[in-house]
Design a protein around this motif. Sequence first.
Motif, PDB file in Angstrom:
ATOM      1  N   SER A 732       0.846  -1.201   0.000  1.00 57.27           N
ATOM      2  CA  SER A 732       0.000   0.000   0.000  1.00 57.27           C
ATOM      3  C   SER A 732       0.875   1.243   0.000  1.00 57.27           C
ATOM      4  O   SER A 732       2.091   1.184   0.191  1.00 57.27           O
ATOM      5  N   VAL A 733       0.233   2.381  -0.196  1.00 57.32           N
ATOM      6  CA  VAL A 733       0.980   3.642  -0.235  1.00 57.32           C
ATOM      7  C   VAL A 733       1.643   3.909   1.116  1.00 57.32           C
ATOM      8  O   VAL A 733       2.802   4.342   1.189  1.00 57.32           O
ATOM      9  N   SER A 734       0.940   3.657   2.198  1.00 54.96           N
ATOM     10  CA  SER A 734       1.514   3.908   3.526  1.00 54.96           C
ATOM     11  C   SER A 734       2.715   3.001   3.785  1.00 54.96           C
ATOM     12  O   SER A 734       3.712   3.425   4.384  1.00 54.96           O
ATOM     13  N   ASN A 737       5.605   4.328   1.791  1.00 55.07           N
ATOM     14  CA  ASN A 737       6.157   5.523   2.430  1.00 55.07           C
ATOM     15  C   ASN A 737       7.023   5.151   3.628  1.00 55.07           C
ATOM     16  O   ASN A 737       8.062   5.770   3.884  1.00 55.07           O
ATOM     17  N   VAL A 862       5.814   1.664  -9.497  1.00 58.49           N
ATOM     18  CA  VAL A 862       4.776   2.676  -9.250  1.00 58.49           C
ATOM     19  C   VAL A 862       3.696   2.582 -10.323  1.00 58.49           C
ATOM     20  O   VAL A 862       3.989   2.534 -11.522  1.00 58.49           O
ATOM     21  N   THR A 865      -2.075   4.802  -9.373  1.00 56.14           N
ATOM     22  CA  THR A 865      -2.700   5.051  -8.069  1.00 56.14           C
ATOM     23  C   THR A 865      -1.675   5.306  -6.976  1.00 56.14           C
ATOM     24  O   THR A 865      -2.048   5.688  -5.870  1.00 56.14           O
ATOM     25  N   LYS A 866      -0.417   5.071  -7.289  1.00 55.21           N
ATOM     26  CA  LYS A 866       0.608   5.221  -6.259  1.00 55.21           C
ATOM     27  C   LYS A 866       1.647   6.272  -6.620  1.00 55.21           C
ATOM     28  O   LYS A 866       2.757   6.256  -6.092  1.00 55.21           O
ATOM     29  N   GLU A 867       1.315   7.204  -7.498  1.00 63.06           N
ATOM     30  CA  GLU A 867       2.291   8.209  -7.878  1.00 63.06           C
ATOM     31  C   GLU A 867       2.625   9.162  -6.735  1.00 63.06           C
ATOM     32  O   GLU A 867       3.593   9.910  -6.799  1.00 63.06           O
ATOM     33  N   SER A 868       1.814   9.121  -5.685  1.00 58.37           N
ATOM     34  CA  SER A 868       2.070  10.019  -4.561  1.00 58.37           C
ATOM     35  C   SER A 868       3.371   9.661  -3.837  1.00 58.37           C
ATOM     36  O   SER A 868       3.925  10.504  -3.123  1.00 58.37           O
ATOM     37  N   ILE A 869       3.832   8.434  -4.004  1.00 61.44           N
ATOM     38  CA  ILE A 869       5.067   8.047  -3.307  1.00 61.44           C
ATOM     39  C   ILE A 869       6.304   8.581  -4.009  1.00 61.44           C
ATOM     40  O   ILE A 869       7.401   8.514  -3.452  1.00 61.44           O
TER      41      ILE A 869
END
Length: 1504
Positions: A732-734, A737, A862, A865-869
Motif C-alpha cells: 500500500s501507499v503507507s 512511504n 509505481v 494510483t501510487k504516484e504520490s510516493i
Amino acid sequence: MIKSFCSNVFCSANNLLSFPWEGGGEGEVTCGVPLKEIVPLRKLPFLCSYSNCHFLRLKELLVILFETQEERESSLTEFHCPINTDPNRRSPDFHDEIKIKLPASLSDHHHILFTFYHVSCQQKQNTPLETPVGYTWIPMLQSGRLRTGHFCLPVSLEKPPQSYSVLSPDVALPGMKWVDNHRGVFNVEVVTVSAIHTQDQYLDKFFALVHALDEHMFPVRIGDMRIMENNLEAELKTSIAALSSSQLEPVVRFLHLLLDKLVLMVVRPPVIAGQIVNLGQASFEVMASVVNRLHKYLDSSQDMHGRNSLLSSYITYVFRLPHTDPNSPSPGPGALGGSVHYATMARSAVRPASLNLNRSRSLSNSNPDISGTPTSPDDEVRSIIGSKVGVLYPGATAARFVRSLFHEELALQWVVSSGSVREGALQQAWFFFELMVKSIIHHLYFAQRLESPRKNRFPERFMDDITALVSTIAGDIVSRYQKDLELVERLNTSLGFFLNDLLSVMDRGFVFSLIKTYWKQVSAANPTLESLRLDFLRIVCSHEHYVTLNLPCSLLTPPASPSPSVSSSSGFSTHVQDQKIANMFELSIPFREQHFMAGLVLSELSVILDMFGLHKKVVNVVHNLLSSHDSDPRYADPEVKARVALLYLPLIGIVMEALPQLHDFTGSGEEADGDALISQTVAMAIAGTSAAPPMSRPSSFLLNTRSLLICLLWVLKNADEMVLQKWFTDLSVSQLNRLLDLLYLCVSCFEYKVEGNGWQCSKSPLTFKKSKDMKAKLEEAILGSIGARQEMVRRKRSPSGSAFGSQENLRWRKDMTHWRQNSEKMDKTRAELEHEALIDGNLATEANLTILDTLEIVTASVTETKESILGGVLKVLLHSMACNQSALYLQHCFATQRALVSKFPELLFEEETEQCADLCLRLLRSCGSSISTIRAHASASLYLLMRQNFEIGNNFARVKMQVTMSLSSLVGTSQNFNEEFLRRSLKTILTYAEEDLELRETTFPDQVQDLVFNLHMILSDTVKMKEHQEDPEMLIDLMYRIAKGYQTSPDLRLTWLQNMAGKHTERTNHAEAAQCLVHSAALVAEYLSMLEDRKYLPVGCVSFQNMSSNVLEESAVSDDVVSPDEEGICSGKYFTEAGLVGLLEQAAASFSMAGMYEAVNEVYKVLIPVHEANRDAKKLATIHGKLQEAFGKIVHQHGKRMFGTYFRVGFYGTKFGDLDEQEFVYKEPAITKLAEISHRLEGFYGERFGEEQVEVIKDSNPVDKCKLDPNKAYVQITYVEPFFDTYEMKDRITYFDKNYNLRRFVYCTPFTLDGRAHGDLHEQFKRKTILTTSHAFPYIKTRINIIHKEEIISMPMEVAIEDMQKKTQELAFATHQDPSDAKMLQMVLQGSVGTTVNQGPLEVAQVFLSEIPSDPKLYRHHNKLRLCFKDFTKRCEDALRKNKSLIGPDQKEYQRELERNYHRLKEALQPLINRKIPQLYKPVLQVNSHRDSFSRISLRKLDF
C-alpha cells in the motif's frame, strides 16, 4: 599418541647413630648400597659427630636396588659420599638425595639395601681398608603398593641371610645382631614420582580389581585382603564408589586411564560368577563426581567457555570406544573383553515412568526386575542378541553388537539419574554432551553407518532418551535461572552445542523437534530467559549447513553434506514460482514450516523488537548469520546468494515495523553543506504536514540500529529484483512511504563521516578506488566485520554477569574461539588512517548504491494510483545528495535523478515545489565541487532541469527563482564554497543553452543568460563575505545589507534572513536568531495575507509588533513590491501556512534558549488561533505545555535572569574605511566586562592593521579627531546602560521589560570645570550622554548604528542628590528583600552608618546643606537633597530594626555599635536637614487686606 611411563625413587639419608668400634684417632666410615643406576640430584655437606667413642670418618653412602642375591652380587656398585668427622659429636649427621630409576615391573623381592663401611685411616698389615659394619634395607612393595615416606630403620651388624628382602628390617630375624638392641637408628625418606604407581589406595584398589577382571585371576589379593570371585561384585562397586574419595593429584595424573576404565565398565559390563554386573550407573556417578572435582579445584586451567583443559583434551585426543580401538589386542575367551562375558546394555529399575518408553530390558543380577537368571553367560548373550539385535539393527551380526553403545548408556544413565549425581552432571553438562557426540560419531564411523539413512541410524529408545534429556534440561533452565544464573548459562550453551552437533549426525526433523521442545519450555516472557534463548539460537544456527537445513529454493545447489538426511536432500525441490509473494515476505506458517531455523530467527527478532525494543543480541544473531553467508565461498555466486537472501525476505517487513524504535540518525541535523538553519524535515514536522511524517525514535541503540540496517541492505542487495518489484507493487501507499522513510534513515546512517582521530577529510565528495584487493574487505565492512576487534575488547572489559552482556557478539564455534589481543595502538599512522578512510568510504558508497537500486525498483513498481510516493523517492534521493558521497555514487545518483525528472516532470514543477528548491540547492553545491566529473554531471542535471521547466510552460521562472535562492543560501552558509568552480559550471550551462538547436529560436537562451548574470552578481557578494569571514559583526552587517537589497524580492530576502539566523545560532546569539525568524515569519505573513484571506492567520507584520518593534520594516507597502501571484514569486516552502507555523515554532524555541520567555508567550499568541482553527488539539496541548514551562521558568528564575550587556563603540581613523567616525551600540553576552570586549576588539583589529597601529581610547570624553594620528586606528569603548524616561518606567516593570525593545542608552562622564575628571564635592560635575539607535535591541544583528546623541550636564548638587538616592534605594532593597539576607543588609548598613564611612553622607550634607545657596535656582535642589537625607535616615533606622530581628546572640554587640554610629550620624545631620529655605514657603497668592484676621492667620501658617 606416544606415552612414556617411568618410576623414580628419591632417597634422602638423614643421620646415622654411632657403631661401637675399637681403635683411636680419625678414620672413615662408609655406608655402601649396591645399585643398578644412580643419578645424584644434589650434594650437601655431611656432618659427623663423635662422643665417647672413636670413629673413623664416614666417607661415602652406597645404595642399590636389586631383586635377588645373584643380581646383587653381579651388580654391586658403590657410590661414595665424603663426610667430615668430628670427634666431639656422638652421632654423625649427613643429608643427600639420590634418584633411582625403577623397573617397569616390580615384585615383592625388589628392595633397597644400605651397607655401612668402616674406612681405616691408618691401614695395618693384613687389614682391609674398608670393613662392613652394618646393614639395613627397605622392601619396595608392600601389599602391592610402593613403600614411601619416612623410615627409621634398625641396622644389623651381620650380613642379612638369603631371601631377607621379603621381610622388613623391623622384623627381628633369629640369630642376627642389631645396633642398639634393634632400635631404629638410620633415618631415610623415600619419595616416588611415577606414572605407573598411583600411590592412592582407592585408585590402586580399583585398577587392581579391573586388572583382575581383565586377566580373570581369582582370588585377588589387595594388601592383606583376599577377594574371592563370589564377593568381587560388591568390592568392585565399593571401589568405584570410593573413587570419589581419592586424592586429586593422582586423579589428575591418571585421569585418562581412569576415565577409559570407567567407560569400559559402562560399555562392557563384566560377568562375575555367571552374572552380568550392571556398573553403568555407578560409573556414571563417579564420572560426574570426578569431573566436578576437577572443575572445582583446577579452575585456572579452563578455556573461555569454562571447559577444563584436561577433560577437553581427553575427549579430543584420548577417548575412543573400546571395541573400536584399532590397537587393542584381541581379547581371550576369559578376558574382560571376551564377548561371551558381557551384556549389551543394563537398564536401571529407577527409570522414570513418565518416559513411557516401551523397550525390552537387559538382564543383570543388580536389576531386581529380572525374574530369572540364564543358565550360563552364553545363553544370556544369545537370548539378548536374538531378541534385540534383529529389531534394532536389521541385518547385523550378533558378534558385532554384543557390547553396549556408550552414548546410549550415557543418555539413559543421565535421564534416570537424580539427586547429587544429576546435579553434578548438570554442572558439567558440556563434558557428557561432547562425550556422547564423539561416541555417536565413532559408532557411525566404525560401524560404517554414515551412508545409511539418518532415520535408521539410531534405535527409538535412544531417541526417546535424548528427547527426555533435552526436555528435562530445558525445564532446569527455566526453574533455575533466578537462583544460579551462571550454571544456567553454561547449561544453556552446552545444550546448544549438543544440538548443533546432532544436526550433523541425526535426522534433521528429529533435531528440529528437540529445538521446538526447548523453544516451548523456555518462554520469552522474561529478559533473562530471552537472552538465554538467543544464545541457544545463535549456537544452533552456527551449523555449517545452516542454509541447506533451511531448505532454500531449488536453484540453490549447496555442497554435499557428509551425512545428508532424506528430508534435507528433498528440500530443494520447491520453486519460487509456486510460492505467493506475500508468503515470501511475511513470517507466515508456510514460510516457517519450510525454512524452520531462518523462520525461528526472524520470528524471535520480530517478537523481541515488539517486547524489549532494539535488543543487541537478537540483532547480532541475524547480523552474524548474514556475515557468514556473505563470506562463505559456497554462496559466492550471485544467483545462489539471491536464493539465500530469499530466506530473509521477511526481515524487510520486520525492520519497517520497527522503524519507530530505531536510532534517528537524521535527528543530528548534520547536513553536509549546512544549508539552511531550518531543514525541511524539521520545519515540515513542526508544521505537521505529510511531507515528513514525524518518527518518534529513541536517541540510543546507535550500534544496534546500524547492524540491523546493514542486514536490511544485504537482503535488498542480494534478493531477486523481480521478486522485490512484485512485492513493492502489492504494498500500500503507507507501507511504501514507510519503506522510503527507512531508506532515508539508511542514507543518514551510512553517510561517510570522519572519526575524531586526526584524519581530516574535505566536505567535497570523495573518490574512492575500487581495487580488487578491497573487494573482500568491502564485503566484510558491509557485514559489520569492521571494528570487530574494538568490539571484542569492549566486550571483554564489560561485566559478564548481566543477562544481556555476556559473550553477546561471539560467533559460536566450540572448537576454540580465541580473543585476539588488543595490540592496536591508540596513535595510528597516517597509512592506517588513510586505509580506514578508504574502507569507510567504500562502505558508504556500496550502501548508498544499494539504496539507489532499491529506489529504482520502487519507481519501476509505481502505478497510477501510487504516484504520490514519488515525492518520497525524490526526498530520499535529495537527502543522499546532501550527504558526503563518493564521485562514483554521485554519477549514478545524478543519472537516476535525471531519469526521474524526465519521466515525471509534473512531480517536481507542480506538486513537489519545495523539493524543487532542494534539488536546485544540491545541484548548485555539486556545481561548485572540485571534482570535474561531479561538476559535469551536476551542470547537465541543472541545465536539463531548466529545459524541462521551460518546455512545460515556455518559462522557467520557478527554477530561476529557486536557483537564485539556492545560491544565496550557499553563499551565506557554506564555509568551503568555491565560487571559481561554480563559475566554470555556469559557463558550461551557458554553453549548453547556446548549442541547444531545438530551443535556439526561443527565449530560453536569453533567460539562461539572465540567470547566469544574476548568479555572477551573487558570487561577487561571496568575495566580500570571505574578506570579513573572521569579523562576525562586519559579516552580519554585510549579510544585512544584502538582505536589505532584496527588500522587493521576498524569496531572496527570506533566504538571507535565514542565513543570518544560522550565523547567529552558530555564535549562540539565540535572541538575534529568534529576531531573524520573527522577521521571516512577518515577511511570510505579509505576503500570505495577499494570497489567502483567512481570518485566523496574522494580517501582516503588524501582528508581530509585540514581539519586536523593528518588524514593521517587513511591510510590503512600497510601489515596487512584487505581486505574490507572479510565476516563481513566493513559491518557496515557507510561503505557506505550514511554513509560517514552522518559522514561528523555531522562533519560540530560539526565544526559549535565549531566556526570553515573555517573548515565547507573544509568539504563541499568534500560533494558537491557527491551531484552534485547524482543531489541532495535540498541537494546542503541546503549546500550552510549553507556555506552562515558560511561565514556570519566569517564576523560578526571578532575580536570577541576565540578558545582554551593552557598549558604545566608536571607530576613528581612515584605516577603518566606511566605519570611520561611526558609532555603534554593541550587544555582548551577559556579564561581559569592559576589559573583555576591549581585548577582543583590540586583538582583532591589531591582527588586521598591526598591533602598533591600533589604540584604544581609555576615556569616554568626546573625541577630537584633529588630535589623533591619521596613520593609526582608534577605538573608543564605553559601557552603557538602558535609559528610560519617567513615563516609560510605568510600563517597564519587570526585568524583561527593562531589557527588551531598547533604543536609548546612557553613560555618564564625571568632570570639573578646570578639565579634571574628579574634584571636590562642590566642584564635581557629571555629563550624562543619551544615545538613540536606529533599531531596538534585540535586533537581527548585534550592533546597531547610533543615530542621535543628547547630553545633559548635572550640577554638583544634582550629582549629590543622585548619589544619596542611590544609597537610599540600596537600603530599601536590602531591608525589604524576601527572603531576608542578613549579610547583604549588614554590608549595606556598614556602608551607610559605619564609622569608616560616616564622612561620606555627613560630608555631602555639610558641603551642600550647611548654608543656603545664594543662587535661587538651587533652592529646590537644596530642598530635594534635604528631603533625601531625611529619607536616608529613616531607611537606616528601618534597616537597623530589621537587622536586630535577624541577628543572633553573638552579634548583639555589633548591633549596638551600628546603633551608636547611627545616632551619631543622625545627631550630626539633624541641624542640617531641619534648616529650610524661607523663600520656598512663601504663600503662592498674596493675602488681601480686607480678609479677617482668622483667615490671614490660617494662610500664613505654612510651616510643617
